[in-house]
Design a protein around this motif. Structure first.
Motif, PDB file in Angstrom:
ATOM      1  N   GLU A 247      90.991  42.157  58.377  1.00 26.80           N
ATOM      2  CA  GLU A 247      90.264  43.254  59.005  1.00 26.80           C
ATOM      3  C   GLU A 247      90.339  44.532  58.173  1.00 26.80           C
ATOM      4  N   ALA A 248      89.240  45.252  58.161  1.00 29.72           N
ATOM      5  CA  ALA A 248      89.212  46.561  57.508  1.00 29.72           C
ATOM      6  C   ALA A 248      89.953  47.577  58.372  1.00 29.72           C
ATOM      7  N   PRO A 249      90.407  48.666  57.788  1.00 30.63           N
ATOM      8  CA  PRO A 249      91.036  49.715  58.596  1.00 30.63           C
ATOM      9  C   PRO A 249      90.090  50.201  59.687  1.00 30.63           C
ATOM     10  N   GLU A 250      90.657  50.717  60.751  1.00 30.18           N
ATOM     11  CA  GLU A 250      89.842  51.181  61.878  1.00 30.18           C
ATOM     12  C   GLU A 250      88.816  52.215  61.403  1.00 30.18           C
ATOM     13  N   GLY A 251      87.574  51.996  61.817  1.00 33.53           N
ATOM     14  CA  GLY A 251      86.498  52.903  61.442  1.00 33.53           C
ATOM     15  C   GLY A 251      85.887  52.626  60.088  1.00 33.53           C
ATOM     16  N   ALA A 252      86.389  51.606  59.387  1.00 36.63           N
ATOM     17  CA  ALA A 252      85.875  51.273  58.051  1.00 36.63           C
ATOM     18  C   ALA A 252      85.189  49.917  58.066  1.00 36.63           C
ATOM     19  N   ASN A 253      84.435  49.673  57.033  1.00 34.82           N
ATOM     20  CA  ASN A 253      83.746  48.396  56.847  1.00 34.82           C
ATOM     21  C   ASN A 253      83.904  48.023  55.382  1.00 34.82           C
ATOM     22  N   TRP A 254      84.330  46.787  55.121  1.00 31.81           N
ATOM     23  CA  TRP A 254      84.579  46.403  53.745  1.00 31.81           C
ATOM     24  C   TRP A 254      83.320  46.502  52.878  1.00 31.81           C
ATOM     25  N   THR A 255      82.154  46.246  53.432  1.00 33.13           N
ATOM     26  CA  THR A 255      80.929  46.286  52.622  1.00 33.13           C
ATOM     27  C   THR A 255      80.497  47.717  52.297  1.00 33.13           C
ATOM     28  N   ASP A 256      81.152  48.700  52.900  1.00 31.17           N
ATOM     29  CA  ASP A 256      80.884  50.100  52.571  1.00 31.17           C
ATOM     30  C   ASP A 256      82.027  50.728  51.775  1.00 31.17           C
ATOM     31  N   THR A 257      83.033  49.927  51.445  1.00 29.30           N
ATOM     32  CA  THR A 257      84.218  50.423  50.755  1.00 29.30           C
ATOM     33  C   THR A 257      84.069  50.211  49.252  1.00 29.30           C
ATOM     34  N   VAL A 258      84.109  51.292  48.487  1.00 31.52           N
ATOM     35  CA  VAL A 258      83.968  51.222  47.030  1.00 31.52           C
ATOM     36  C   VAL A 258      85.090  52.017  46.384  1.00 31.52           C
ATOM     37  N   THR A 259      85.755  51.403  45.428  1.00 31.44           N
ATOM     38  CA  THR A 259      86.792  52.079  44.656  1.00 31.44           C
ATOM     39  C   THR A 259      86.539  51.830  43.170  1.00 31.44           C
ATOM     40  N   VAL A 260      87.029  52.728  42.340  1.00 41.20           N
ATOM     41  CA  VAL A 260      86.910  52.564  40.892  1.00 41.20           C
ATOM     42  C   VAL A 260      88.220  51.987  40.376  1.00 41.20           C
ATOM     43  N   SER A 261      88.132  50.878  39.660  1.00 41.76           N
ATOM     44  CA  SER A 261      89.328  50.183  39.199  1.00 41.76           C
ATOM     45  C   SER A 261      89.894  50.822  37.940  1.00 41.76           C
ATOM     46  N   GLU A 262      91.089  50.387  37.547  1.00 37.54           N
ATOM     47  CA  GLU A 262      91.703  50.864  36.313  1.00 37.54           C
ATOM     48  C   GLU A 262      90.890  50.453  35.090  1.00 37.54           C
ATOM     49  N   SER A 263      90.040  49.424  35.247  1.00 38.26           N
ATOM     50  CA  SER A 263      89.174  48.972  34.152  1.00 38.26           C
ATOM     51  C   SER A 263      87.835  49.674  34.149  1.00 38.26           C
ATOM     52  N   ASP A 264      87.702  50.723  34.970  1.00 38.60           N
ATOM     53  CA  ASP A 264      86.480  51.506  35.078  1.00 38.60           C
ATOM     54  C   ASP A 264      85.335  50.702  35.671  1.00 38.60           C
ATOM     55  N   GLY A 265      85.677  49.699  36.480  1.00 40.93           N
ATOM     56  CA  GLY A 265      84.672  48.957  37.221  1.00 40.93           C
ATOM     57  C   GLY A 265      84.586  49.482  38.639  1.00 40.93           C
ATOM     58  N   TYR A 266      83.488  49.162  39.302  1.00 43.24           N
ATOM     59  CA  TYR A 266      83.263  49.610  40.675  1.00 43.24           C
ATOM     60  C   TYR A 266      83.463  48.426  41.606  1.00 43.24           C
ATOM     61  N   VAL A 267      84.484  48.544  42.469  1.00 45.28           N
ATOM     62  CA  VAL A 267      84.916  47.444  43.322  1.00 45.28           C
ATOM     63  C   VAL A 267      84.326  47.618  44.716  1.00 45.28           C
ATOM     64  N   LEU A 268      83.559  46.638  45.142  1.00 46.46           N
ATOM     65  CA  LEU A 268      83.026  46.612  46.501  1.00 46.46           C
ATOM     66  C   LEU A 268      83.934  45.758  47.367  1.00 46.46           C
ATOM     67  N   GLY A 269      84.437  46.357  48.461  1.00 44.26           N
ATOM     68  CA  GLY A 269      85.258  45.595  49.388  1.00 44.26           C
ATOM     69  C   GLY A 269      86.722  45.971  49.360  1.00 44.26           C
ATOM     70  N   ASN A 270      87.520  45.098  49.940  1.00 39.67           N
ATOM     71  CA  ASN A 270      88.958  45.292  50.064  1.00 39.67           C
ATOM     72  C   ASN A 270      89.596  45.357  48.679  1.00 39.67           C
ATOM     73  N   PRO A 271      90.147  46.500  48.273  1.00 40.06           N
ATOM     74  CA  PRO A 271      90.732  46.589  46.922  1.00 40.06           C
ATOM     75  C   PRO A 271      91.949  45.697  46.757  1.00 40.06           C
ATOM     76  N   ASP A 272      92.522  45.239  47.879  1.00 35.04           N
ATOM     77  CA  ASP A 272      93.674  44.340  47.821  1.00 35.04           C
ATOM     78  C   ASP A 272      93.289  42.914  48.210  1.00 35.04           C
ATOM     79  N   ALA A 273      92.018  42.586  48.119  1.00 31.65           N
ATOM     80  CA  ALA A 273      91.556  41.242  48.480  1.00 31.65           C
ATOM     81  C   ALA A 273      92.288  40.186  47.643  1.00 31.65           C
ATOM     82  N   PRO A 274      92.654  39.072  48.262  1.00 32.54           N
ATOM     83  CA  PRO A 274      93.350  38.031  47.501  1.00 32.54           C
ATOM     84  C   PRO A 274      92.457  37.312  46.498  1.00 32.54           C
ATOM     85  N   ILE A 275      91.149  37.401  46.693  1.00 38.14           N
ATOM     86  CA  ILE A 275      90.207  36.779  45.760  1.00 38.14           C
ATOM     87  C   ILE A 275      89.368  37.899  45.148  1.00 38.14           C
TER      88      ILE A 275
END
Length: 247
Positions: free
Chosen positions: A39-67
């Motif tokens: 589950e995403a944190p309360e009030g969040a949605n994984w498909t709206d979650t974007v973070t920038v990785s250490e490799s300068d890539g743009y990550v869509l979803g759970n940044p701690d996803a197992p896959i």
């Protein structure tokens, strides 16, 4: 690929942009157990979650996803455009479970690619992949624009560095295209004249391609392992073998 070498390559053959699909490493791992949704944190949605990785890539979803699925992509790659059009809706379904994240990284092939890569990063982080997908849909028109404006495109290569990518973007019809999608012309010109950021995109692309031995696009990496995959069917099969939830 540095900015200078990128420009030299593309101005010599501005429309010779096709690369063969990448042959990666065979994925012969045994099938893993299915991983339960996260589950995403309360009030969040994984498909709206974007973070920038250490490799300068743009990550869509759970940044701690197992896959973790990574695509090295070029914005002037027909295979990448096809993957964008055929795979992204399904990828978002996997991302929504919190089990899979999807990271888009640049493998820069030419100045047009570098101009688009700069512009899709010019706004909010959460818009990067959205704008990339729209740019891939526009790719045939980009090529047509460059053909029609070949003199302006070649002249851009001789312009001062801080004006070079503005000229390339104008010749390719990118300024009007992105202005219609929320990036003002002034905002775009500011990004396209920021040579330090443009150099960083190109340098990251070159360094990572050399380190991971990536020579073509699209190339997919799943949990650190390069896939022998050229399309969504192969990528999805690898996700499911890794334990992604199957609907």
């Amino acid at each position: 690929m540095t900015v200078r070498n990128s420009l030299k390559f593309a101005l010599a053959a501005p429309l010779a942009l096709a690369l063969a699909a990448c042959g990666g490493e065979a994925d012969g791992d045994a099938e893993a157990d299915v991983i339960a949704p996260i589950e995403a944190p309360e009030g969040a949605n994984w498909t709206d979650t974007v973070t920038v990785s250490e490799s300068d890539g743009y990550v869509l979803g759970n940044p701690d996803a197992p896959i973790k699925l990574v695509e090295y992509a070029s914005h002037t790659c027909g295979g990448c455009a096809n993957f964008s059009q055929t795979a992204k809706p399904s990828i978002k379904e996997y991302v929504a479970t919190g089990v899979v994240s999807f990271e888009q990284r640049n493998l820069v092939r030419d100045p047009i690619d570098l101009a688009v890569a700069t512009l899709v990063r010019c706004g909010a982080d959460e818009n990067m992949q959205v704008l990339s997908d729209e740019a891939w849909n526009y790719l045939p028109q980009i090529f047509e624009n460059v053909q029609q404006n070949s003199a302006a495109y070649e002249a851009a290569g001789k312009a001062p560095v801080d004006q070079r990518f503005i000229g390339i973007a104008q010749a390719a019809g990118l300024i009007d295209f992105f202005a219609a999608r929320g990036l003002s012309a002034d905002q775009q010109r500011a990004c396209l004249s920021d040579t330090a950021k443009i150099e960083a995109i190109a340098d990251n692309s070159s360094e990572q391609a050399n380190e991971l031995k990536i020579t073509s696009t699209p190339t997919f990496i799943l949990n650190g392992r390069k896939l022998d995959a050229i399309g969504w069917n192969d990528v999805e099969a690898a996700l499911q073998r890794a334990g992604a939830r199957q609907e």
